[in-house]
Write a protein that holds these residues in place. Structure first.
Motif, mmCIF file in Angstrom:
data_model
loop_
_atom_site.group_PDB
_atom_site.id
_atom_site.type_symbol
_atom_site.label_atom_id
_atom_site.label_comp_id
_atom_site.label_asym_id
_atom_site.label_seq_id
_atom_site.Cartn_x
_atom_site.Cartn_y
_atom_site.Cartn_z
ATOM 1 N N VAL A 79 5.049 -3.785 6.084
ATOM 2 C CA VAL A 79 4.093 -4.771 5.204
ATOM 3 C C VAL A 79 4.216 -4.350 3.390
ATOM 4 O O VAL A 79 4.369 -3.414 3.251
ATOM 5 N N TRP A 80 4.412 -5.317 2.650
ATOM 6 C CA TRP A 80 4.407 -5.326 1.445
ATOM 7 C C TRP A 80 3.196 -5.227 0.889
ATOM 8 O O TRP A 80 2.258 -6.099 1.183
ATOM 9 N N VAL A 81 2.943 -4.149 0.052
ATOM 10 C CA VAL A 81 1.498 -4.172 -0.508
ATOM 11 C C VAL A 81 1.655 -4.544 -2.271
ATOM 12 O O VAL A 81 2.392 -4.169 -2.922
ATOM 13 N N THR A 82 0.675 -5.389 -2.624
ATOM 14 C CA THR A 82 0.879 -5.735 -4.059
ATOM 15 C C THR A 82 -0.098 -5.304 -4.651
ATOM 16 O O THR A 82 -1.437 -5.185 -4.423
ATOM 17 N N HIS A 83 -0.216 -4.809 -6.019
ATOM 18 C CA HIS A 83 -1.222 -4.072 -6.799
ATOM 19 C C HIS A 83 -1.488 -5.099 -8.203
ATOM 20 O O HIS A 83 -0.278 -5.250 -8.817
#
Length: 453
Positions: free
Chosen positions: A276-280
């Motif tokens: 999964v791609w996690v965005t901050h």
């Protein structure tokens, strides 16, 4: 599409092996970088191309925003009725949910256009948007896509499915995602499947979303932005958010999990295992007082960590700076949020995320065969500038006003700070004309929310 030759630029290539190349040129044809080399050589090689002289400016890939909300544009300067919201659940109840209910088709379009003007001026060439307008769902993604098309930018769009407005609108949100995702593809626009967050999605809705999503599709969802998301999930299922959503097949290699501020180590491992791609979103996290994700640990463990703005201005360098500073003060440790890690998140990781939706294209770097999404930056360093120290020049020296030209797929959208595809004055005037109606409806909605709460 005419051939374009950018000359006399100081190239910042990014990519896995960033280089800084003085007095270089880029030859672009059909929206693709076809050649890179010293300016004198390419000027002789391509005498018939339209020439854009960079005059020694930095020439680099455009910025990418991995998570934003165009619809939030009308919140700027808006007063929130009642006492100030004491926590993030109250912010949702008093600000964002009453605001998205105030939007109609015209204000959806206007909010998108003002954000796209902002993106071009700030050199942000690709945006991953997460939309909500519960009283104007059907066709809302087409409205936004038309605005993106007019601007000439690149975008990934979705609609936020939620149960908070009832089952009829929940199903309408599902239908809007599916319709848009399965429509004929645009060279610069793609769709994904939006979900709000675990705390506004019941079990039946999650099943319906997984059943409806087109083959190969992924989701875009907020995850543990505040402790309330975890508390709700535990009350519903006895499991934390990531574990609960894992049971329904939400986690995929092209799913985006925004925020992840309050996930634990078991949840992090699940996200990593699922790819999964996690965005901050550091400016947003600070503004909402929700805390700080453990991005140093995420990066050390090889997470696919990206950088977004959550609807703040599309000056992505402001989020570079915020991320760099935020984690130092939260942890009282100046070693946190290394500048090289911030650069990796914002350039390499953001580009690889976008390529999930544009799989035949190479994005976010200056190399032969890559998409010509390029900006000019009028930055004149007074200390040595190298590929190794560039992140710290960007964090401490770059300002959004330094972007002078913006190009997407070889098309010049702004040249010498003059917008070429959008009429900024007209867009701002139209948005301003709609604002009183939006604010009036928002205020009614917010007061109703306070009374019912």
């Amino acid at each position: 599409m005419s051939a374009l030759l950018i000359t006399h630029g100081t190239l910042v290539t990014w990519g896995t092996e960033n280089q800084i190349l003085s007095d270089h040129a880029i030859y672009i044809e059909d929206g693709i970088i076809q050649a890179i080399g010293p300016s004198p050589i390419l000027i002789k090689q391509y005498p018939d191309a339209i020439v854009l002289d960079a005059k020694g400016q930095l020439v680099m890939p455009g910025s990418i925003c991995a998570h934003t909300h165009f619809y939030g544009a009308y919140s700027r300067g808006m007063a929130i009725p009642g006492d100030p919201p004491p926590d993030f659940p109250a912010v949702l109840n008093q600000l964002w949910w009453p605001l998205d209910k105030a939007l109609d088709a015209d204000s959806v379009k206007a909010s998108a256009l003002v954000c796209l003007v902002d993106a071009i001026k700030h050199g942000t060439t690709t945006l991953v948007d997460h939309h909500a307008s519960p009283n104007a769902i059907e066709g809302s993604l087409d409205i936004i896509a038309d605005a993106v098309r007019d601007a000439g930018l690149r975008a990934v769009l979705c609609y936020e499915v939620t149960d908070r407005d009832g089952k009829e609108k929940m199903h309408a949100g599902i239908a809007e995602n599916v319709r848009f995702m399965t429509a004929a593809s645009d060279p610069l626009i793609r769709g994904t499947f939006g979900l709000h967050a675990s705390l506004t999605l019941d079990d039946d809705t999650l099943r319906a979303c997984v059943d409806a999503i087109p083959d190969g599709g992924g989701f875009h969802i907020h995850v543990a932005e505040h402790e309330a998301d975890e508390e709700d999930s535990l009350a519903r299922s006895g499991k934390r958010v990531v574990q609960r959503l894992d049971d329904y097949g939400i986690w995929r290699e092209n799913t985006i999990a925004a925020h992840c501020v309050h996930i634990d180590e078991t949840e992090r491992q699940i996200l990593q295992q699922r790819g999964v791609w996690v965005t901050h979103q550091p400016r947003s996290n600070m503004n909402n007082g929700v805390g700080a994700a453990n991005i140093d640990h995420f990066m050390a463990e090889g997470m696919k960590l990206c950088l977004g703005n959550d609807g703040f201005s599309n000056n992505m360098w402001a989020d570079w700076k915020a991320a760099y500073l935020m984690h130092k003060v939260v942890n009282r440790d100046p070693r946190r949020a290394n500048g090289a890690d911030i650069a990796t998140m914002a350039t390499i990781n953001n580009a690889r995320l976008v390529e999930q939706f544009f799989p035949e294209q190479r994005i976010g770097e200056l190399s032969v065969g890559a998409e010509a999404d390029i900006i000019f930056v009028d930055y004149k360093p007074f200390t040595p500038l190298t590929a190794g120290n560039l992140p710290w020049h960007m964090i401490f020296g770059f300002e959004s006003s330094m972007v002078t030209s913006t190009i997407v797929q070889g098309r010049v959208l702004m040249q010498d700070r003059q917008l070429l595809t959008l009429d900024e004055a007209e867009i701002m005037a139209q948005a301003f004309e709609l604002a009183p109606m939006v604010w009036e409806q928002y205020t009614r909605n917010a007061r109703n929310a306070l009374q019912s709460g």
